[in-house]
Design a protein around this motif. Structure first.
Motif, PDB file in Angstrom:
ATOM      1  N   MET A 174     -10.725 -19.704  -6.514  1.00 50.70           N
ATOM      2  CA  MET A 174     -10.513 -19.919  -5.075  1.00 50.70           C
ATOM      3  C   MET A 174     -10.774 -18.655  -4.262  1.00 50.70           C
ATOM      4  O   MET A 174     -11.232 -18.752  -3.123  1.00 50.70           O
ATOM      5  N   SER A 175     -10.495 -17.496  -4.828  1.00 50.30           N
ATOM      6  CA  SER A 175     -10.801 -16.284  -4.053  1.00 50.30           C
ATOM      7  C   SER A 175     -12.322 -16.141  -3.924  1.00 50.30           C
ATOM      8  O   SER A 175     -12.823 -15.717  -2.883  1.00 50.30           O
ATOM      9  N   ALA A 176     -13.047 -16.515  -4.956  1.00 48.10           N
ATOM     10  CA  ALA A 176     -14.515 -16.491  -4.882  1.00 48.10           C
ATOM     11  C   ALA A 176     -15.024 -17.538  -3.885  1.00 48.10           C
ATOM     12  O   ALA A 176     -15.889 -17.259  -3.056  1.00 48.10           O
ATOM     13  N   VAL A 180     -10.947 -15.276   0.601  1.00 52.72           N
ATOM     14  CA  VAL A 180      -9.659 -14.794   1.121  1.00 52.72           C
ATOM     15  C   VAL A 180      -8.816 -14.335  -0.068  1.00 52.72           C
ATOM     16  O   VAL A 180      -9.126 -14.643  -1.228  1.00 52.72           O
ATOM     17  N   ALA A 181      -7.735 -13.614   0.247  1.00 48.76           N
ATOM     18  CA  ALA A 181      -6.818 -13.173  -0.814  1.00 48.76           C
ATOM     19  C   ALA A 181      -6.074 -14.376  -1.362  1.00 48.76           C
ATOM     20  O   ALA A 181      -5.505 -15.153  -0.592  1.00 48.76           O
ATOM     21  N   VAL A 182      -6.112 -14.540  -2.665  1.00 49.86           N
ATOM     22  CA  VAL A 182      -5.340 -15.604  -3.301  1.00 49.86           C
ATOM     23  C   VAL A 182      -4.364 -14.941  -4.265  1.00 49.86           C
ATOM     24  O   VAL A 182      -4.767 -14.152  -5.119  1.00 49.86           O
ATOM     25  N   GLU A 183      -3.092 -15.237  -4.086  1.00 48.91           N
ATOM     26  CA  GLU A 183      -2.070 -14.567  -4.899  1.00 48.91           C
ATOM     27  C   GLU A 183      -1.094 -15.579  -5.467  1.00 48.91           C
ATOM     28  O   GLU A 183      -0.777 -16.567  -4.815  1.00 48.91           O
ATOM     29  N   SER A 184      -0.605 -15.276  -6.651  1.00 48.37           N
ATOM     30  CA  SER A 184       0.404 -16.168  -7.226  1.00 48.37           C
ATOM     31  C   SER A 184       1.789 -15.682  -6.826  1.00 48.37           C
ATOM     32  O   SER A 184       1.996 -14.493  -6.558  1.00 48.37           O
ATOM     33  N   VAL A 185       2.719 -16.623  -6.757  1.00 46.92           N
ATOM     34  CA  VAL A 185       4.128 -16.280  -6.525  1.00 46.92           C
ATOM     35  C   VAL A 185       4.923 -16.857  -7.697  1.00 46.92           C
ATOM     36  O   VAL A 185       4.554 -17.905  -8.241  1.00 46.92           O
ATOM     37  N   PRO A 186       6.005 -16.186  -8.058  1.00 47.21           N
ATOM     38  CA  PRO A 186       6.716 -16.610  -9.272  1.00 47.21           C
ATOM     39  C   PRO A 186       7.576 -17.864  -9.106  1.00 47.21           C
ATOM     40  O   PRO A 186       7.917 -18.492 -10.099  1.00 47.21           O
ATOM     41  N   THR A 187       7.903 -18.207  -7.876  1.00 43.47           N
ATOM     42  CA  THR A 187       8.760 -19.396  -7.677  1.00 43.47           C
ATOM     43  C   THR A 187       8.258 -20.205  -6.474  1.00 43.47           C
ATOM     44  O   THR A 187       7.677 -19.642  -5.534  1.00 43.47           O
TER      45      THR A 187
END
Lengths: 327, 327
Positions: A174-176, A180-187
């Protein structure tokens, strides 16, 4: 009568603003009483963990309408086959004869489902979005956020998924795709608290999103639930929402998030906060009115979306084949 | 996934005892609770005098089931097209994927409808029939009487129709087909009074058969009504029948002759004379018990018939293609 295969359909129909507009027009026609849309026909095959659903809608004055057959067979993975599939028949509304068979294997359903999410966000999310969040890492988690980006070009995408590997792949792809910045969150809690719009795309059977995490300005689109046993958001969220938008109230009552809210007595069907998506697209109801409102959209998938996208696909396929002939 | 055309299907599937047995097995499975048959899905297109109906049924344990799309568009004649058409999809009940598309243009529906008439007569008509009568001169008037002949080889066939030309053609064709005497009668009254079994095959919207014409031993199969506005027999006939057999009570209640009888209060749904065809084929109810009884069968067309014949057709088509390959 022509039969078209997935590859040709994919090459002609992309998830873009035109498709979103076509699907939006379908919802508007439904709202204006110009669509005949029978209840979903379902054939359950519990022995094989399978279900086949048939959807259809005729939009007055149009010369074709779709009959869409979609299937979910959850033992297919063991057979090396996809769990979800589908096909669409485009029927003449003048003669009743089939005009085309679209063997899209569910592709058009995927696209029109994502389009509905974008429409919901366009009317219900704040005008400017910095951070969007998605729960789930599957195909709809991709398509919903691609469609959303077309109407709300967010700067950051947060993702929550249970399997690290799937999350990593999602982030890379998805970042490709979006740049845009794609980041995971733990919860899921962090995801909801940090996002201005959240899309849930899971087959969860117990609520993932809790009421306590809601905040001013949030819009949630829940598109995973399509049977009475699926639920992604706490039913008490309905109590706090300023606007509750269903693709079709009758369907959401039976198989959407609304089903659980009604069952738990959190709200009644007479509640004026409950409207249909078509009421927004037709301009009958204004949608979000300020940056503080909390809004909710419950999507179950409708026959008007299928008719809208099948008609568009056939038009594109015919144009393509004409183009090829003159080359 | 294979697509088969009408010509190939016609060459493989004849109206014979095997087909009747397959359809009968479908009704038995339905009676024994082994079939999942959702309500008919209907898309009305009144602007074009059209309607598309979708029927389906999954029979437990079978590896495929049919989705049948049938259409009636009554402006088609002006376009040089047939009013009625249809197609069947044969779906895998293991994977949910389509196995075959049968572009039969309604042929399989015609055959399975006639088969149901033969099944009804086999359980409800007197064991020996000299004279059979048919009201109507269309395709079902032909197929019903051909199917009937397989289970009750009558000596004389009476026909009543409103258009002399159609009656004359019917007589010429059917006497050649069956090798029995085929005669026209000037009124439906004479037809009913002189026949031991009567099949009505019209789209009439007002009763043709009157109560006063009933006589001991008569069996009537009414197969024309398939919407709430169609009616071929006087609803008071239900009062005089010893046995009232519906293909599916739920459907007949909505769109068969039963609908009018219930609406006029001639009988209630609790009436023990009302049973389903499957109760006869499964042996749960004995059917006709003596030569004096008056019996009635109300046919609206069911998904189990479609699944039965579509499965049989595909089996025949595959056998045919295998035969061709080894030649």
């Amino acid at each position: 009568m022509h039969l078209y295969h997935e590859e040709a359909i994919r090459s002609c129909v992309a998830l873009n603003r035109t498709v979103i507009q076509k699907v939006e027009d379908g919802f508007t026609q439904l709202d204006q009483g110009n669509a005949a849309m029978p209840p979903i026909m379902s054939i359950d095959i519990p022995e094989n963990s399978g279900e086949v659903d048939i959807k259809s809608a005729y939009i007055k004055g149009l010369d074709t309408f779709a009959i869409k057959i979609s299937s979910g067979f959850f033992n297919n993975k063991a057979l090396g086959l996809p769990s979800l599939s589908g096909m669409m028949l485009l029927m003449s509304s003048v003669t009743g004869l089939p005009e085309a068979i679209l063997m899209d294997n569910g592709y058009l359903t995927d696209v029109r489902t994502a389009a509905a999410g974008a429409i919901a966000a366009d009317y219900l999310a704040k005008p400017h979005i910095d951070t969007a969040g998605v729960i789930g890492t599957g195909l709809q988690a991709r398509l919903q956020m691609e469609a959303l980006y077309l109407v709300r070009p967010y700067k950051k995408l947060l993702v929550y998924g249970r399997r690290k590997e799937a999350v990593d792949t999602y982030i890379a792809e998805m970042s490709a795709n979006l740049g845009v910045a794609v980041e995971s969150v733990p919860t899921p809690e962090q995801l909801v608290k940090q996002s201005e719009i959240v899309v849930t795309t899971t087959p969860a059977k117990a609520p993932i999103i809790k009421t306590e995490w809601l905040h001013k300005g949030l819009h949630i689109t829940a598109m995973g639930a399509d049977t009475g046993t699926k639920q992604e958001i706490d039913e008490k969220i309905f109590h706090h929402a300023d606007l509750i938008v269903c693709d079709v109230i009758k369907q959401c009552k039976q198989c959407g998030e609304l089903h659980h809210a009604l069952e738990h007595g959190v709200l009644s069907l007479e509640d004026s906060r409950i409207i249909e998506l078509g009421a927004l697209t037709s301009g009958n109801v204004p949608g979000r009115e300020n940056d503080d409102q909390i809004t909710l959209c419950d999507l179950t998938g409708t026959g008007v979306q299928d008719t809208a996208i099948a008609r568009y696909a056939l038009q594109q396929l015919k144009a393509e084949s004409k183009g090829n002939q003159t080359n």
